[in-house]
Design a protein around this motif. Structure first.
Motif, PDB file in Angstrom:
ATOM      1  N   ALA A 243       0.824  -1.208   0.000  1.00 18.29           N
ATOM      2  CA  ALA A 243       0.000   0.000   0.000  1.00 18.29           C
ATOM      3  C   ALA A 243       0.858   1.257   0.000  1.00 18.29           C
ATOM      4  CB  ALA A 243      -0.922   0.015   1.220  1.00 18.29           C
ATOM      5  N   ASP A 244       0.287   2.302  -0.540  1.00 16.92           N
ATOM      6  CA  ASP A 244       0.949   3.602  -0.511  1.00 16.92           C
ATOM      7  C   ASP A 244      -0.124   4.676  -0.425  1.00 16.92           C
ATOM      8  OD1 ASP A 244       3.545   5.245  -2.519  1.00 16.92           O
ATOM      9  OD2 ASP A 244       3.011   5.373  -0.397  1.00 16.92           O
ATOM     10  N   TYR A 245       0.290   5.858   0.037  1.00 16.17           N
ATOM     11  CA  TYR A 245      -0.656   6.919   0.325  1.00 16.17           C
ATOM     12  C   TYR A 245      -0.141   8.269  -0.145  1.00 16.17           C
ATOM     13  CZ  TYR A 245      -2.420   3.358   3.506  1.00 16.17           C
ATOM     14  OH  TYR A 245      -2.910   2.193   4.023  1.00 16.17           O
ATOM     15  N   ALA A 246      -1.083   9.156  -0.422  1.00 21.21           N
ATOM     16  CA  ALA A 246      -0.730  10.549  -0.643  1.00 21.21           C
ATOM     17  C   ALA A 246      -0.209  11.113   0.677  1.00 21.21           C
ATOM     18  CB  ALA A 246      -1.955  11.320  -1.113  1.00 21.21           C
ATOM     19  N   ASP A 247       0.724  12.049   0.565  1.00 17.35           N
ATOM     20  CA  ASP A 247       1.299  12.634   1.775  1.00 17.35           C
ATOM     21  C   ASP A 247       0.230  13.265   2.659  1.00 17.35           C
ATOM     22  OD1 ASP A 247       4.353  13.791   0.148  1.00 17.35           O
ATOM     23  OD2 ASP A 247       3.814  11.848   1.016  1.00 17.35           O
ATOM     24  N   SER A 248      -0.800  13.801   2.038  1.00 21.96           N
ATOM     25  CA  SER A 248      -1.833  14.517   2.776  1.00 21.96           C
ATOM     26  C   SER A 248      -2.670  13.615   3.673  1.00 21.96           C
ATOM     27  CB  SER A 248      -2.751  15.266   1.812  1.00 21.96           C
ATOM     28  OG  SER A 248      -3.353  14.359   0.895  1.00 21.96           O
ATOM     29  N   VAL A 249      -2.654  12.302   3.424  1.00 19.60           N
ATOM     30  CA  VAL A 249      -3.486  11.385   4.213  1.00 19.60           C
ATOM     31  C   VAL A 249      -2.679  10.329   4.946  1.00 19.60           C
ATOM     32  CG1 VAL A 249      -5.360  11.701   2.552  1.00 19.60           C
ATOM     33  CG2 VAL A 249      -3.910   9.668   2.399  1.00 19.60           C
ATOM     34  N   ARG A 250      -1.390  10.273   4.681  1.00 17.51           N
ATOM     35  CA  ARG A 250      -0.571   9.231   5.302  1.00 17.51           C
ATOM     36  C   ARG A 250      -0.634   9.370   6.822  1.00 17.51           C
ATOM     37  NH1 ARG A 250       3.614   9.828   2.433  1.00 17.51           N
ATOM     38  NH2 ARG A 250       3.251   8.086   0.993  1.00 17.51           N
ATOM     39  N   GLY A 251      -0.852   8.252   7.472  1.00 15.96           N
ATOM     40  CA  GLY A 251      -0.964   8.241   8.927  1.00 15.96           C
ATOM     41  C   GLY A 251      -2.387   8.420   9.428  1.00 15.96           C
ATOM     42  N   ARG A 252      -3.282   8.844   8.554  1.00 14.64           N
ATOM     43  CA  ARG A 252      -4.691   9.032   8.944  1.00 14.64           C
ATOM     44  C   ARG A 252      -5.611   8.044   8.236  1.00 14.64           C
ATOM     45  NH1 ARG A 252      -7.275  13.501   7.545  1.00 14.64           N
ATOM     46  NH2 ARG A 252      -5.975  13.981   5.728  1.00 14.64           N
ATOM     47  N   PHE A 253      -5.274   7.687   7.007  1.00 16.72           N
ATOM     48  CA  PHE A 253      -6.098   6.782   6.206  1.00 16.72           C
ATOM     49  C   PHE A 253      -5.404   5.432   6.096  1.00 16.72           C
ATOM     50  CE2 PHE A 253      -8.427  10.107   3.345  1.00 16.72           C
ATOM     51  CZ  PHE A 253      -8.799  10.803   4.488  1.00 16.72           C
ATOM     52  N   ALA A 254      -6.204   4.391   5.946  1.00 13.26           N
ATOM     53  CA  ALA A 254      -5.662   3.051   5.739  1.00 13.26           C
ATOM     54  C   ALA A 254      -6.476   2.337   4.677  1.00 13.26           C
ATOM     55  CB  ALA A 254      -5.684   2.266   7.041  1.00 13.26           C
ATOM     56  N   ILE A 255      -5.789   1.832   3.661  1.00 10.60           N
ATOM     57  CA  ILE A 255      -6.446   1.079   2.589  1.00 10.60           C
ATOM     58  C   ILE A 255      -6.225  -0.407   2.842  1.00 10.60           C
ATOM     59  CG2 ILE A 255      -4.417   1.174   1.065  1.00 10.60           C
ATOM     60  CD1 ILE A 255      -6.376   1.404  -1.306  1.00 10.60           C
ATOM     61  N   SER A 256      -7.243  -1.184   2.557  1.00 11.12           N
ATOM     62  CA  SER A 256      -7.130  -2.633   2.692  1.00 11.12           C
ATOM     63  C   SER A 256      -7.977  -3.293   1.623  1.00 11.12           C
ATOM     64  CB  SER A 256      -7.566  -3.088   4.080  1.00 11.12           C
ATOM     65  OG  SER A 256      -8.911  -2.741   4.343  1.00 11.12           O
ATOM     66  N   GLY A 257      -7.648  -4.535   1.328  1.00 10.87           N
ATOM     67  CA  GLY A 257      -8.368  -5.243   0.287  1.00 10.87           C
ATOM     68  C   GLY A 257      -8.794  -6.619   0.740  1.00 10.87           C
ATOM     69  N   ASP A 258      -9.834  -7.120   0.136  1.00 12.05           N
ATOM     70  CA  ASP A 258     -10.322  -8.476   0.378  1.00 12.05           C
ATOM     71  C   ASP A 258     -10.429  -9.141  -0.984  1.00 12.05           C
ATOM     72  OD1 ASP A 258     -11.803 -10.804   0.796  1.00 12.05           O
ATOM     73  OD2 ASP A 258     -12.949  -9.907   2.436  1.00 12.05           O
ATOM     74  N   ASN A 259      -9.421  -9.930  -1.325  1.00 10.24           N
ATOM     75  CA  ASN A 259      -9.386 -10.532  -2.652  1.00 10.24           C
ATOM     76  C   ASN A 259     -10.558 -11.486  -2.875  1.00 10.24           C
ATOM     77  OD1 ASN A 259      -7.043  -9.166  -3.341  1.00 10.24           O
ATOM     78  ND2 ASN A 259      -5.711 -10.798  -2.577  1.00 10.24           N
ATOM     79  N   GLY A 260     -10.990 -12.135  -1.838  1.00 11.21           N
ATOM     80  CA  GLY A 260     -12.095 -13.077  -1.968  1.00 11.21           C
ATOM     81  C   GLY A 260     -13.408 -12.405  -2.332  1.00 11.21           C
ATOM     82  N   LYS A 261     -13.553 -11.150  -1.904  1.00  9.91           N
ATOM     83  CA  LYS A 261     -14.774 -10.395  -2.189  1.00  9.91           C
ATOM     84  C   LYS A 261     -14.564  -9.370  -3.296  1.00  9.91           C
ATOM     85  CE  LYS A 261     -16.547 -10.787   2.545  1.00  9.91           C
ATOM     86  NZ  LYS A 261     -17.008 -10.044   3.742  1.00  9.91           N
ATOM     87  N   ASN A 262     -13.363  -9.326  -3.862  1.00  9.44           N
ATOM     88  CA  ASN A 262     -13.039  -8.298  -4.868  1.00  9.44           C
ATOM     89  C   ASN A 262     -13.351  -6.901  -4.320  1.00  9.44           C
ATOM     90  OD1 ASN A 262     -12.220 -10.246  -6.736  1.00  9.44           O
ATOM     91  ND2 ASN A 262     -14.264 -10.407  -7.625  1.00  9.44           N
ATOM     92  N   ALA A 263     -13.015  -6.696  -3.063  1.00  3.31           N
ATOM     93  CA  ALA A 263     -13.392  -5.462  -2.380  1.00  3.31           C
ATOM     94  C   ALA A 263     -12.169  -4.698  -1.898  1.00  3.31           C
ATOM     95  CB  ALA A 263     -14.304  -5.774  -1.198  1.00  3.31           C
ATOM     96  N   VAL A 264     -12.347  -3.401  -1.808  1.00  2.00           N
ATOM     97  CA  VAL A 264     -11.325  -2.528  -1.249  1.00  2.00           C
ATOM     98  C   VAL A 264     -11.998  -1.576  -0.269  1.00  2.00           C
ATOM     99  CG1 VAL A 264     -11.488  -0.816  -3.107  1.00  2.00           C
ATOM    100  CG2 VAL A 264      -9.357  -1.027  -1.786  1.00  2.00           C
ATOM    101  N   TYR A 265     -11.275  -1.250   0.785  1.00  2.00           N
ATOM    102  CA  TYR A 265     -11.804  -0.404   1.835  1.00  2.00           C
ATOM    103  C   TYR A 265     -10.857   0.756   2.091  1.00  2.00           C
ATOM    104  CZ  TYR A 265     -14.153  -4.857   2.473  1.00  2.00           C
ATOM    105  OH  TYR A 265     -14.853  -6.020   2.252  1.00  2.00           O
TER     106      TYR A 265
END
Length: 119
Positions: free
Chosen positions: A56-78
């Protein structure tokens, strides 16, 4: 392939929201999932990205505040958004780069979900 995003809303500064996006269709492989946002009068910008390997990687403006995660089984991203600021107000879009059956590798976009941070 269709992408459906949800989870936006109105929140006070310092609050949290969790965005979700799920892909449906004849998906063979997802290479990358991202969240973009576009504020009024501004260009769309990349907020967070996650590879199919979980990097994962983030824009500087959100790093440390936002978190991205994925669920490959559900083809989902959060996208978990914490410590929200007024400047996080935007329409948020999920984006996938994937290979669908009988289709070349392509970019797919969700319709967007509004996030408003206001006191």
């Amino acid at each position: 392939v269709q992408l459906q995003a949800c989870g936006g809303g109105l929140v006070q500064p310092g609050g949290s929201l969790r965005l979700s996006c799920a892909a449906s269709g004849r998906i063979f492989s997802i290479y990358r999932m991202d969240w973009y946002r576009q504020a009024p009068g501004k260009q769309r910008e990349l907020v967070a990205t996650i590879s199919n390997g979980g990097s994962a990687d983030y824009a500087d403006s959100v790093r440390g505040r936002f978190a991205i995660s994925g669920d490959n089984g559900k083809n989902a991203v959060y996208l978990q958004m914490n410590s929200l600021k007024l400047e996080d107000t935007a329409v948020y879009y999920c984006h996938y780069y994937l290979h669908a059956i009988a289709t070349p590798d392509m970019d797919y976009w969700g319709k967007g979900t509004q996030v408003t941070v206001s006191s």
